[in-house]
Write an enzyme that holds these catalytic residues in place. Sequence first.
Site, short mmCIF file in Angstrom:
data_model
loop_
_atom_site.label_atom_id
_atom_site.label_comp_id
_atom_site.label_asym_id
_atom_site.label_seq_id
_atom_site.Cartn_x
_atom_site.Cartn_y
_atom_site.Cartn_z
N GLU A 300 91.48 0.35 -123.44
CA GLU A 300 92.37 0.06 -124.58
C GLU A 300 93.81 -0.18 -124.10
O GLU A 300 94.44 -1.16 -124.46
CB GLU A 300 92.33 1.24 -125.55
N ASP A 304 96.09 -3.61 -124.32
CA ASP A 304 97.36 -3.69 -125.04
C ASP A 304 98.46 -4.31 -124.19
O ASP A 304 99.12 -5.26 -124.60
CB ASP A 304 97.79 -2.29 -125.52
N SER A 526 92.03 -4.45 -131.73
CA SER A 526 92.86 -3.94 -130.64
C SER A 526 93.40 -5.05 -129.77
O SER A 526 94.35 -4.84 -129.02
CB SER A 526 92.03 -3.04 -129.73
N ASP A 568 96.04 -20.69 -142.78
CA ASP A 568 95.04 -20.03 -143.60
C ASP A 568 93.65 -20.08 -142.93
O ASP A 568 93.25 -21.12 -142.42
CB ASP A 568 94.98 -20.73 -144.97
N ILE A 569 92.98 -18.95 -142.94
CA ILE A 569 91.59 -18.88 -142.44
C ILE A 569 90.70 -18.84 -143.67
O ILE A 569 90.95 -18.04 -144.59
CB ILE A 569 91.38 -17.63 -141.57
N GLY A 587 93.52 -19.13 -149.16
CA GLY A 587 94.66 -18.28 -149.50
C GLY A 587 94.47 -16.88 -148.93
O GLY A 587 93.59 -16.64 -148.10
N ASP A 589 93.36 -13.24 -148.18
CA ASP A 589 92.15 -12.44 -148.40
C ASP A 589 92.24 -11.20 -147.52
O ASP A 589 92.95 -11.18 -146.52
CB ASP A 589 90.89 -13.25 -148.10
#
Length: 610
Positions: A300, A304, A526, A568-569, A587, A589
């Site tokens: 992790e 990062d 992550s 937008d996805i 839009g 979500d």
Amino acid sequence: MQFTVSALLAAAFAAQASLASPISSRTPYVVKETHHVPRGWTKVERSNPNGRIQLQIGLKQSNMQGLIKQLHEVSDPDHQRYGNHLSADEVDQLVKPTKETSHLVGEWLSDNGVTDVDYNSAKDWITVSIPVEFAERLLDTEYHNYQHKDGSIVARTTRWSLPRHLHSHIDTIQPTTSFFRSAPQAATYMSLGAVEPEGYKKPNNTEIAKVCNVTSVSPECFATLYKTKGYKTRAANKNSVAFNNFLAEVPIRPDLKLFLTKYRPEALPSVNFTSHSIDNGPEQDGPLTPEQLADSTSKEANLDVQAISGISWKTPIVSFSTGGSPPFNPDVGTPDNSNEPYLAWVNWLLSQKSIPPIISTSYSDDEQTVPRSYAERVCNQFAVVGARGSTLFFSSGDHGVGGDDTCFSNDGKNTTKFVPGFPPSCPYVTVVGATMNFEPEESAYRAPGLYNGVKKGLYSSGAGFSNYFKRPSYQDKVVPPYVKALGDQYAGLYAKEGRAYPDLAAQGLYFAYFWNGTEGTISGTSASTPLTAGIFALINDALIASGRPALGFLNPWLYKKGYKGLTDITKGSSYGCNSKGLPVTEGWDPITGFGTPNFPKLVELAGAKL
Ligand SMILES: *[C@@H]1O[C@H](CO)[C@@H](O)[C@H](O)[C@H]1NC(C)=O
Ligand SMILES: *[C@@H]1O[C@H](CO)[C@@H](O)[C@H](O)[C@H]1NC(C)=O
Ligand SMILES: *[C@@H]1O[C@H](CO)[C@@H](O)[C@H](O)[C@H]1NC(C)=O
Ligand SMILES: *[C@@H]1O[C@H](CO)[C@@H](O)[C@H](O)[C@H]1NC(C)=O
Ligand SMILES: *[C@@H]1O[C@H](CO)[C@@H](O)[C@H](O)[C@H]1NC(C)=O
């Protein structure tokens, strides 16, 4: 002073647990809080009475409403105070408890012989380190060790009490009822050789097609996709971007060097990070011990720092390493993480004169593992950080609307429910979901199954509606239409009036990265979260270079203006809770928020120049 009851009078109500001197209190003890043990935890035995526990006492803040009002003013791009973030002293003045609160709590502690107390800078948190047996008498409770199915053990209780006259002066005391584990949201590490997502279509755009490999996505691909390519930082000496490490995670510099050598060689040798150890948080530069290798430690933390540095160079990087170090003697069955790392970290942070303008956190847990009082206090602390002018990015989680077979309420009724996460459910943080593929991007999803011969669980970009926090006004235009369009689908499984998340999204499948000296890939919110932090660090760079303040608490700006700079996805779903989950739509979500960054547009909307 209102109370004249003799201290001894109340003693009989307290301290069932011990033979030692009676607890002294002006008023009788009354139960302050109860909380059910969340799924996944088993009660083991009474905690070692001689083990030390670090109690954090959250005193009622005098003017949190005033703080929130000012937070909204300095974060609203249409307000004349926009960007005028508050100083440490200014926020301390707003949140510090009243004299009465400080006096009554201080009296209760000192009357009972607790003299070694630590105050934070605003004096709204007191930390005391005392034996478990003493904490049990002070809170009229019993601590037990609880073991999580992953093996970790904590000392907690399901019910604690306070003298009646202190109920309105103390919001929360932890560790008591919080079973929060702040699990990292790095879903799936693979050695190289990931397979293309089902139905993946190679991009037509030659520039993206040239640099984007869906089974091993690199910084050059992100920079092309989100259009940061070619941007040169101009304010690196006045800017920074930070990330959090908990649960013994530690970023390893030699791995960062390998990563940059392959993927961002121009950043060598200048990229390095400054590390702050809080509460004995670990600092280490490898090699990893056999135990750390077996525990996958540093996957992790490496993700990062590598995701950030690949995009945000030359912005300086800061690593916060907070220990949850065991205050108990280590032996079989003793708790290994009894502190509350979020509180320790945020209180340390607020004691600093200057705070990095962006902080990325890839850890979260189910909202229902923490009592509401704790969630509210930690969320308030995040509001204070926002008022100081810092953007807090949190990952939305890796299990869609909730992990399969785990979607039950923790209220004693055990009803079927979607399971939102905390801190993402807090309205004062900015939450990042994950996408995959390139043209078009869609919400990240990988079905459970065998990959490369290795069994992997469900990975689905986290989505949710808070059961604790009401929808903030900045979401009023976009969330109700989404909920309305859903109609009765999933009715009763989620809180229609709750704070909905995430707010935006970025790539989160198969990031190229290094760990233990070798290259692999890793996925998760992550990954998308530090990547987003890196991109916004560059927006801050452009702002600071234009003589403007950094963005600060982002959401009011994002929902009013910034969303126009997000792509937008419209494809995908938040699989989880054995369902297809909430759908991605046109839009906003609650799986991909407003979408993924378009850097030049965001810079322009922020009022800066490229
Ligand atoms: C994509 O990356 C993987 C892992 O590094 C590699 O094996 C594969 O050859 C790459 N594909 C292309 C088209 O470069
Ligand atoms: C990075 O910084 C650390 C701590 O300041 C220092 O010990 C280390 O030598 C530096 N590494 C490089 C490669 O500059
Ligand atoms: C909750 O209900 C589910 C489904 O009926 C069951 O599998 C689970 O064991 C129950 N959990 C508790 C704590 O009762
Ligand atoms: C790529 O181009 C082909 C042919 O023009 C088209 O059918 C396909 O939909 C395009 N794919 C994408 C991802 O845009
Ligand atoms: C870590 O690296 C060492 C040295 O290359 C290797 O022997 C070991 O197998 C690696 N461990 C894991 C868990 O990948």
